[in-house]
Design a protein around this motif. Sequence first.
Motif, PDB file in Angstrom:
ATOM      1  N   PHE A 152       0.829  -1.202   0.000  1.00 19.04           N
ATOM      2  CA  PHE A 152       0.000   0.000   0.000  1.00 19.04           C
ATOM      3  C   PHE A 152       0.866   1.256   0.000  1.00 19.04           C
ATOM      4  O   PHE A 152       0.582   2.213  -0.712  1.00 19.04           O
ATOM      5  CB  PHE A 152      -0.919   0.011   1.229  1.00 19.04           C
ATOM      6  N   THR A 153       1.926   1.254   0.782  1.00 17.13           N
ATOM      7  CA  THR A 153       2.731   2.466   0.974  1.00 17.13           C
ATOM      8  C   THR A 153       3.910   2.539   0.008  1.00 17.13           C
ATOM      9  O   THR A 153       3.979   3.451  -0.810  1.00 17.13           O
ATOM     10  CB  THR A 153       3.217   2.555   2.427  1.00 17.13           C
ATOM     11  N   GLU A 154       4.812   1.576   0.077  1.00 14.25           N
ATOM     12  CA  GLU A 154       5.991   1.583  -0.804  1.00 14.25           C
ATOM     13  C   GLU A 154       5.592   1.380  -2.263  1.00 14.25           C
ATOM     14  O   GLU A 154       6.245   1.881  -3.162  1.00 14.25           O
ATOM     15  CB  GLU A 154       6.970   0.492  -0.388  1.00 14.25           C
TER      16      GLU A 154
ATOM     17  N   SER B  21      -6.885   9.720 -10.634  1.00 15.43           N
ATOM     18  CA  SER B  21      -7.148  10.275  -9.307  1.00 15.43           C
ATOM     19  C   SER B  21      -6.021  11.190  -8.842  1.00 15.43           C
ATOM     20  O   SER B  21      -5.810  11.386  -7.650  1.00 15.43           O
ATOM     21  CB  SER B  21      -7.343   9.134  -8.288  1.00 15.43           C
ATOM     22  N   THR B  22      -5.282  11.740  -9.790  1.00  9.14           N
ATOM     23  CA  THR B  22      -4.235  12.710  -9.481  1.00  9.14           C
ATOM     24  C   THR B  22      -4.579  14.026 -10.175  1.00  9.14           C
ATOM     25  O   THR B  22      -5.396  14.052 -11.093  1.00  9.14           O
ATOM     26  CB  THR B  22      -2.844  12.247  -9.976  1.00  9.14           C
ATOM     27  N   TRP B  23      -3.936  15.100  -9.746  1.00  8.35           N
ATOM     28  CA  TRP B  23      -4.148  16.376 -10.427  1.00  8.35           C
ATOM     29  C   TRP B  23      -3.488  16.372 -11.798  1.00  8.35           C
ATOM     30  O   TRP B  23      -3.950  17.022 -12.722  1.00  8.35           O
ATOM     31  CB  TRP B  23      -3.599  17.542  -9.590  1.00  8.35           C
ATOM     32  N   SER B  24      -2.416  15.632 -11.935  1.00 10.14           N
ATOM     33  CA  SER B  24      -1.687  15.617 -13.200  1.00 10.14           C
ATOM     34  C   SER B  24      -2.303  14.679 -14.220  1.00 10.14           C
ATOM     35  O   SER B  24      -1.942  14.717 -15.395  1.00 10.14           O
ATOM     36  CB  SER B  24      -0.235  15.191 -12.955  1.00 10.14           C
ATOM     37  N   GLY B  25      -3.215  13.812 -13.794  1.00  5.46           N
ATOM     38  CA  GLY B  25      -3.831  12.857 -14.705  1.00  5.46           C
ATOM     39  C   GLY B  25      -2.797  11.970 -15.356  1.00  5.46           C
ATOM     40  O   GLY B  25      -1.852  11.507 -14.704  1.00  5.46           O
ATOM     41  N   SER B  26      -2.935  11.750 -16.651  1.00  8.28           N
ATOM     42  CA  SER B  26      -2.000  10.873 -17.359  1.00  8.28           C
ATOM     43  C   SER B  26      -0.578  11.432 -17.379  1.00  8.28           C
ATOM     44  O   SER B  26       0.367  10.708 -17.662  1.00  8.28           O
ATOM     45  CB  SER B  26      -2.486  10.618 -18.783  1.00  8.28           C
ATOM     46  N   GLY B  27      -0.425  12.703 -17.026  1.00  2.01           N
ATOM     47  CA  GLY B  27       0.903  13.306 -16.976  1.00  2.01           C
ATOM     48  C   GLY B  27       1.649  13.050 -15.675  1.00  2.01           C
ATOM     49  O   GLY B  27       2.814  13.428 -15.542  1.00  2.01           O
ATOM     50  N   ALA B  28       0.987  12.390 -14.713  1.00  5.33           N
ATOM     51  CA  ALA B  28       1.651  12.090 -13.437  1.00  5.33           C
ATOM     52  C   ALA B  28       2.801  11.124 -13.687  1.00  5.33           C
ATOM     53  O   ALA B  28       2.624  10.071 -14.288  1.00  5.33           O
ATOM     54  CB  ALA B  28       0.670  11.500 -12.436  1.00  5.33           C
ATOM     55  N   GLN B  29       3.965  11.507 -13.228  1.00  5.49           N
ATOM     56  CA  GLN B  29       5.140  10.657 -13.393  1.00  5.49           C
ATOM     57  C   GLN B  29       5.297   9.676 -12.244  1.00  5.49           C
ATOM     58  O   GLN B  29       5.829   8.583 -12.425  1.00  5.49           O
ATOM     59  CB  GLN B  29       6.393  11.520 -13.507  1.00  5.49           C
ATOM     60  N   ARG B  30       4.845  10.078 -11.061  1.00  5.30           N
ATOM     61  CA  ARG B  30       5.009   9.225  -9.889  1.00  5.30           C
ATOM     62  C   ARG B  30       4.048   9.673  -8.792  1.00  5.30           C
ATOM     63  O   ARG B  30       3.778  10.848  -8.632  1.00  5.30           O
ATOM     64  CB  ARG B  30       6.447   9.317  -9.389  1.00  5.30           C
ATOM     65  N   VAL B  31       3.572   8.703  -8.014  1.00  4.30           N
ATOM     66  CA  VAL B  31       2.751   8.953  -6.828  1.00  4.30           C
ATOM     67  C   VAL B  31       3.495   8.297  -5.667  1.00  4.30           C
ATOM     68  O   VAL B  31       3.902   7.141  -5.764  1.00  4.30           O
ATOM     69  CB  VAL B  31       1.337   8.353  -6.979  1.00  4.30           C
ATOM     70  N   ALA B  32       3.685   9.045  -4.588  1.00  8.20           N
ATOM     71  CA  ALA B  32       4.489   8.522  -3.480  1.00  8.20           C
ATOM     72  C   ALA B  32       4.054   9.131  -2.158  1.00  8.20           C
ATOM     73  O   ALA B  32       3.239  10.043  -2.114  1.00  8.20           O
ATOM     74  CB  ALA B  32       5.967   8.825  -3.736  1.00  8.20           C
ATOM     75  N   LEU B  33       4.641   8.606  -1.096  1.00 11.60           N
ATOM     76  CA  LEU B  33       4.447   9.179   0.225  1.00 11.60           C
ATOM     77  C   LEU B  33       5.768   9.176   0.972  1.00 11.60           C
ATOM     78  O   LEU B  33       6.669   8.406   0.653  1.00 11.60           O
ATOM     79  CB  LEU B  33       3.351   8.454   1.010  1.00 11.60           C
TER      80      LEU B  33
ATOM     81  N   MET C 161     -10.126   2.018  -6.114  1.00  6.68           N
ATOM     82  CA  MET C 161      -8.702   2.107  -5.783  1.00  6.68           C
ATOM     83  C   MET C 161      -8.235   0.843  -5.080  1.00  6.68           C
ATOM     84  O   MET C 161      -7.147   0.326  -5.362  1.00  6.68           O
ATOM     85  CB  MET C 161      -8.426   3.352  -4.942  1.00  6.68           C
ATOM     86  N   LEU C 162      -9.070   0.299  -4.181  1.00  3.34           N
ATOM     87  CA  LEU C 162      -8.682  -0.925  -3.484  1.00  3.34           C
ATOM     88  C   LEU C 162      -8.637  -2.127  -4.428  1.00  3.34           C
ATOM     89  O   LEU C 162      -7.819  -3.033  -4.240  1.00  3.34           O
ATOM     90  CB  LEU C 162      -9.606  -1.192  -2.301  1.00  3.34           C
ATOM     91  N   GLU C 163      -9.496  -2.149  -5.428  1.00  3.99           N
ATOM     92  CA  GLU C 163      -9.429  -3.225  -6.432  1.00  3.99           C
ATOM     93  C   GLU C 163      -8.090  -3.172  -7.164  1.00  3.99           C
ATOM     94  O   GLU C 163      -7.467  -4.209  -7.419  1.00  3.99           O
ATOM     95  CB  GLU C 163     -10.577  -3.103  -7.428  1.00  3.99           C
ATOM     96  N   ARG C 164      -7.648  -1.983  -7.502  1.00  2.81           N
ATOM     97  CA  ARG C 164      -6.351  -1.827  -8.175  1.00  2.81           C
ATOM     98  C   ARG C 164      -5.220  -2.257  -7.254  1.00  2.81           C
ATOM     99  O   ARG C 164      -4.278  -2.915  -7.675  1.00  2.81           O
ATOM    100  CB  ARG C 164      -6.158  -0.393  -8.649  1.00  2.81           C
ATOM    101  N   TYR C 165      -5.324  -1.866  -5.987  1.00  2.00           N
ATOM    102  CA  TYR C 165      -4.336  -2.265  -4.990  1.00  2.00           C
ATOM    103  C   TYR C 165      -4.293  -3.792  -4.882  1.00  2.00           C
ATOM    104  O   TYR C 165      -3.226  -4.396  -4.933  1.00  2.00           O
ATOM    105  CB  TYR C 165      -4.696  -1.610  -3.653  1.00  2.00           C
ATOM    106  N   ALA C 166      -5.456  -4.431  -4.756  1.00  7.87           N
ATOM    107  CA  ALA C 166      -5.520  -5.886  -4.619  1.00  7.87           C
ATOM    108  C   ALA C 166      -4.930  -6.585  -5.842  1.00  7.87           C
ATOM    109  O   ALA C 166      -4.265  -7.621  -5.715  1.00  7.87           O
ATOM    110  CB  ALA C 166      -6.971  -6.334  -4.403  1.00  7.87           C
ATOM    111  N   ALA C 167      -5.141  -6.027  -7.022  1.00 12.01           N
ATOM    112  CA  ALA C 167      -4.599  -6.620  -8.245  1.00 12.01           C
ATOM    113  C   ALA C 167      -3.073  -6.589  -8.252  1.00 12.01           C
ATOM    114  O   ALA C 167      -2.431  -7.461  -8.838  1.00 12.01           O
ATOM    115  CB  ALA C 167      -5.146  -5.897  -9.469  1.00 12.01           C
ATOM    116  N   VAL C 168      -2.487  -5.603  -7.582  1.00 15.77           N
ATOM    117  CA  VAL C 168      -1.025  -5.519  -7.494  1.00 15.77           C
ATOM    118  C   VAL C 168      -0.506  -6.453  -6.404  1.00 15.77           C
ATOM    119  O   VAL C 168       0.527  -7.091  -6.556  1.00 15.77           O
ATOM    120  CB  VAL C 168      -0.586  -4.060  -7.218  1.00 15.77           C
ATOM    121  N   VAL C 169      -1.248  -6.570  -5.292  1.00 11.62           N
ATOM    122  CA  VAL C 169      -0.818  -7.421  -4.190  1.00 11.62           C
ATOM    123  C   VAL C 169      -0.885  -8.890  -4.578  1.00 11.62           C
ATOM    124  O   VAL C 169       0.028  -9.655  -4.261  1.00 11.62           O
ATOM    125  CB  VAL C 169      -1.671  -7.170  -2.924  1.00 11.62           C
ATOM    126  N   ALA C 170      -1.941  -9.304  -5.266  1.00 12.78           N
ATOM    127  CA  ALA C 170      -2.174 -10.723  -5.564  1.00 12.78           C
ATOM    128  C   ALA C 170      -0.974 -11.427  -6.194  1.00 12.78           C
ATOM    129  O   ALA C 170      -0.535 -12.454  -5.681  1.00 12.78           O
ATOM    130  CB  ALA C 170      -3.420 -10.878  -6.434  1.00 12.78           C
TER     131      ALA C 170
END
Length: 169
Positions: free
Chosen positions: A26-28, A38-50, A148-157
């Motif tokens: 979820f975090t890393e 779901s970002t302000w940059s849309g398809s132009g977003a290069q990275r999402v992080a925390l 968003m959680l469906e997308r997360y689960a698809a990456v975790v699986a």
Amino acid sequence: MTAATIPAIVERLTVRATPADAFAAFTEGLDSWWPRESTWSGSGAQRVALEPRPGGFLHEIGPHGMRLDWGRISVWEPPHRLAFSWQVGPDRVPVPSPAEASQVEVRFEAEAADRTRVTVTHDGWERHGEAGAAYREQMASTGAWAQMLERYAAVVAPRAEAPWSGLTT
């Protein structure tokens, strides 16, 4: 006079991972599953992080390397709990003050040795002012957190055989 409390949005799912791996995914792994729409940059977003610490920011790197902050971590308790401000207004405009932003809490609870229940609770909608109730309804009716959680689960699986713990981003 206090504003009426607007009900929280609560979404749950179970993933095949330990709490530590589910938390790390979820975090890393945020950039691997957070929807660009779901970002302000849309398809132009290069990275999402925390930034993994209390006071750390959730942010995106947009076109030309511009950083846009959209949340601040208030609770950092790996591998069980994460909470952050949702500093995106009803009109999709940044909310500079965390005191005027809604809040998201994510819990990771073991259901079995290799299964974790992930619960997202998004509340504090009244902090968004008069538009808070409509904003909550919009998020609920579009199923934003469920998607968003469906997308997360698809990456975790597929990572169940190659856990996230220790991943660096």
